[in-house]
Design a protein around this motif. Structure first.
Motif, PDB file in Angstrom:
ATOM      1  N   UNK A   1      46.082  42.089  56.596  1.00 22.98           N
ATOM      2  CA  UNK A   1      44.919  41.647  56.662  1.00 22.98           C
ATOM      3  C   UNK A   1      43.851  42.494  55.951  1.00 22.98           C
ATOM      4  N   UNK A   2      43.801  43.598  56.309  1.00 23.54           N
ATOM      5  CA  UNK A   2      43.073  44.896  55.936  1.00 23.54           C
ATOM      6  C   UNK A   2      43.181  45.527  54.619  1.00 23.54           C
ATOM      7  N   UNK A   3      44.430  45.623  54.245  1.00 24.32           N
ATOM      8  CA  UNK A   3      44.707  46.305  53.024  1.00 24.32           C
ATOM      9  C   UNK A   3      44.977  47.847  53.445  1.00 24.32           C
ATOM     10  N   UNK A   4      44.795  48.302  54.726  1.00 26.42           N
ATOM     11  CA  UNK A   4      44.578  49.633  54.807  1.00 26.42           C
ATOM     12  C   UNK A   4      46.023  50.414  54.721  1.00 26.42           C
ATOM     13  N   UNK A   5      45.621  51.717  54.394  1.00 28.39           N
ATOM     14  CA  UNK A   5      46.701  52.653  54.167  1.00 28.39           C
ATOM     15  C   UNK A   5      47.696  52.547  55.201  1.00 28.39           C
ATOM     16  N   UNK A   6      47.333  52.694  56.511  1.00 29.15           N
ATOM     17  CA  UNK A   6      47.779  53.109  57.716  1.00 29.15           C
ATOM     18  C   UNK A   6      47.459  52.316  58.980  1.00 29.15           C
ATOM     19  N   UNK A   7      48.160  52.369  60.024  1.00 23.34           N
ATOM     20  CA  UNK A   7      47.568  51.913  61.228  1.00 23.34           C
ATOM     21  C   UNK A   7      47.348  53.142  62.287  1.00 23.34           C
TER      22      UNK A   7
ATOM     23  N   UNK B   1      42.254  54.647  54.117  1.00 23.62           N
ATOM     24  CA  UNK B   1      41.728  54.091  55.310  1.00 23.62           C
ATOM     25  C   UNK B   1      42.821  53.721  56.087  1.00 23.62           C
ATOM     26  N   UNK B   2      42.354  54.042  57.331  1.00 27.51           N
ATOM     27  CA  UNK B   2      43.382  53.848  58.675  1.00 27.51           C
ATOM     28  C   UNK B   2      42.697  52.644  59.693  1.00 27.51           C
TER      29      UNK B   2
ATOM     30  N   UNK C   1      38.530  45.511  56.158  1.00 27.35           N
ATOM     31  CA  UNK C   1      39.066  45.149  54.836  1.00 27.35           C
ATOM     32  C   UNK C   1      37.923  45.588  53.820  1.00 27.35           C
ATOM     33  N   UNK C   2      36.771  45.483  54.288  1.00 31.26           N
ATOM     34  CA  UNK C   2      35.650  45.508  53.422  1.00 31.26           C
ATOM     35  C   UNK C   2      35.419  47.018  53.116  1.00 31.26           C
ATOM     36  N   UNK C   3      35.836  47.636  53.984  1.00 25.25           N
ATOM     37  CA  UNK C   3      35.632  48.980  53.799  1.00 25.25           C
ATOM     38  C   UNK C   3      36.794  49.697  52.719  1.00 25.25           C
ATOM     39  N   UNK C   4      37.877  49.160  53.160  1.00 30.59           N
ATOM     40  CA  UNK C   4      39.117  49.293  52.348  1.00 30.59           C
ATOM     41  C   UNK C   4      38.940  49.122  50.926  1.00 30.59           C
TER      42      UNK C   4
ATOM     43  N   UNK D   1      53.715  55.552  58.182  1.00 27.99           N
ATOM     44  CA  UNK D   1      51.999  55.433  58.211  1.00 27.99           C
ATOM     45  C   UNK D   1      51.624  54.588  59.571  1.00 27.99           C
ATOM     46  N   UNK D   2      52.109  55.274  60.377  1.00 28.75           N
ATOM     47  CA  UNK D   2      51.723  55.009  61.986  1.00 28.75           C
ATOM     48  C   UNK D   2      51.224  56.294  62.567  1.00 28.75           C
ATOM     49  N   UNK D   3      49.711  56.199  63.069  1.00 25.42           N
ATOM     50  CA  UNK D   3      49.113  57.163  63.621  1.00 25.42           C
ATOM     51  C   UNK D   3      48.813  57.225  64.987  1.00 25.42           C
TER      52      UNK D   3
END
Length: 332
Positions: free
Chosen positions: A215-221, A197-198, A187-190, A11-13
């Motif tokens: 910190x963001x809870x995102x699904x990928x960076x 969310x990336x 983080x708010x968007x996620x 999960x790295x893009x």
């Protein structure tokens, strides 16, 4: 991370970057661990589709799946037609550019300028999603300016429009690439969305990638500038996220071999003249912070044929590997 039928692992893009994420660079980054690579933006106006630049940007022959193509423009119908055209030419994901801060893009009301017109955003997204049978993704910033942050509103419009995933760069448009990315908006968007969310912006190490995900809870960076001259960052991040351990830095021999292979692909893809010219910026990135790099760049940037460019690069890195001074005068 799942985007439509495509499993994105690791999960790295690789972020889309104009003039950088061409086919040779995407294929290199995929080989070195990127789970997904997004193309540099292709313009939506059909009168430009048959220029040499566009033909190269739309060439995906032999590129590993999934193939993600970013499109840029302002008119919903034109963007929908561009999406269809690119799907017909190999795209398996269509990404819409609403994050580019460049003045020449924003002056045509494209890129991040679109975030200033939320009704137009809704029309563009719904029209493009309806036009193709592949997943449509979106890249945005946190807003136009510090007092005009509307990423959360745009994110909700995106999800309601059928967008399959959303990448957020943690800066406003007026910041361009200055200052530091902030991750609270991401983080708010996620927290508000169900789609993947990336998180994008200032991710330049495995530790930073892990921090941003926490910190963001995102699904990928999503990594952009940090991959310039360091395409192995993708395997480093992927390994750290999977194991909590850091990989050793690549040896100088491996850096040399990766770079020479990259140059050869650029030369083959663009031809001798354009290949040599386009390779120069990559040479600068690979050589950055290495001994005698300024002298090397001064000499290698004068090379005007593929053989000379490859020879000078090999000689410079061979000297680094051997631990001996590089003789710029002799090379010139």
């Amino acid at each position: 991370m799942q985007i439509g039928p495509h499993r994105i692992e690791p999960r790295v893009v690789l972020a889309p970057m104009a003039g950088v994420t061409d086919k040779p660079f995407r294929m290199l980054c995929k080989r070195l661990g990127a789970g997904l690579c997004v193309s540099e933006m292709t313009i939506s106006d059909p009168k430009f589709w048959h220029t040499n630049k566009s033909l190269h940007r739309m060439d995906h022959a032999g590129e590993p799946d999934p193939i993600s193509v970013q499109i840029a423009g302002t008119d919903p119908v034109m963007l929908a037609e561009a999406a269809r055209y690119n799907v017909d030419h190999g795209a398996q994901l269509i990404d819409i550019n609403m994050g580019c801060p460049a003045k020449k893009v924003c002056n045509t009301w494209a890129g991040s300028a679109l975030m200033r017109d939320e009704p137009l955003v809704a029309r563009i997204l719904s029209t493009v999603v309806a036009a193709v049978d592949v997943p449509v993704t979106l890249k945005i910033r946190t807003g136009w300016a510090a007092d005009q942050k509307n990423a959360l509103t745009i994110a909700r419009i995106a999800e309601d429009s059928g967008i399959a995933s959303l990448a957020v760069h943690g800066r406003t448009r007026d910041q361009h690439y200055t200052g530091q990315a902030e991750y609270d908006t991401i983080a708010a968007v996620k927290a508000a969305l169900r789609i993947p969310v990336l998180a994008n912006g200032d991710i330049d190490s495995p530790e930073k990638a892990a921090f941003v995900l926490r910190h963001t809870g995102a699904d990928a960076v999503m990594i952009g500038r940090a991959a310039q001259g360091r395409p192995w960052i993708f395997r480093e991040v992927a390994h750290y996220l999977a194991t909590g351990e850091k990989l050793p830095e690549p040896t100088l021999q491996e850096v040399r071999d990766v770079l020479l292979g990259h140059l050869a692909h650029l030369h083959a893809f663009y031809g001798d003249v354009a290949g040599v010219r386009i390779a120069r910026k990559h040479l600068g990135w690979y050589a950055k912070d290495r001994p005698e790099n300024a002298a090397f760049r001064a000499v290698v940037n004068r090379a005007d044929d593929t053989e000379s460019q490859l020879r000078l690069t090999r000689e410079y890195f061979d000297a680094l590997v051997a631990g001996v001074p590089w003789d710029a005068a002799a090379a010139a």
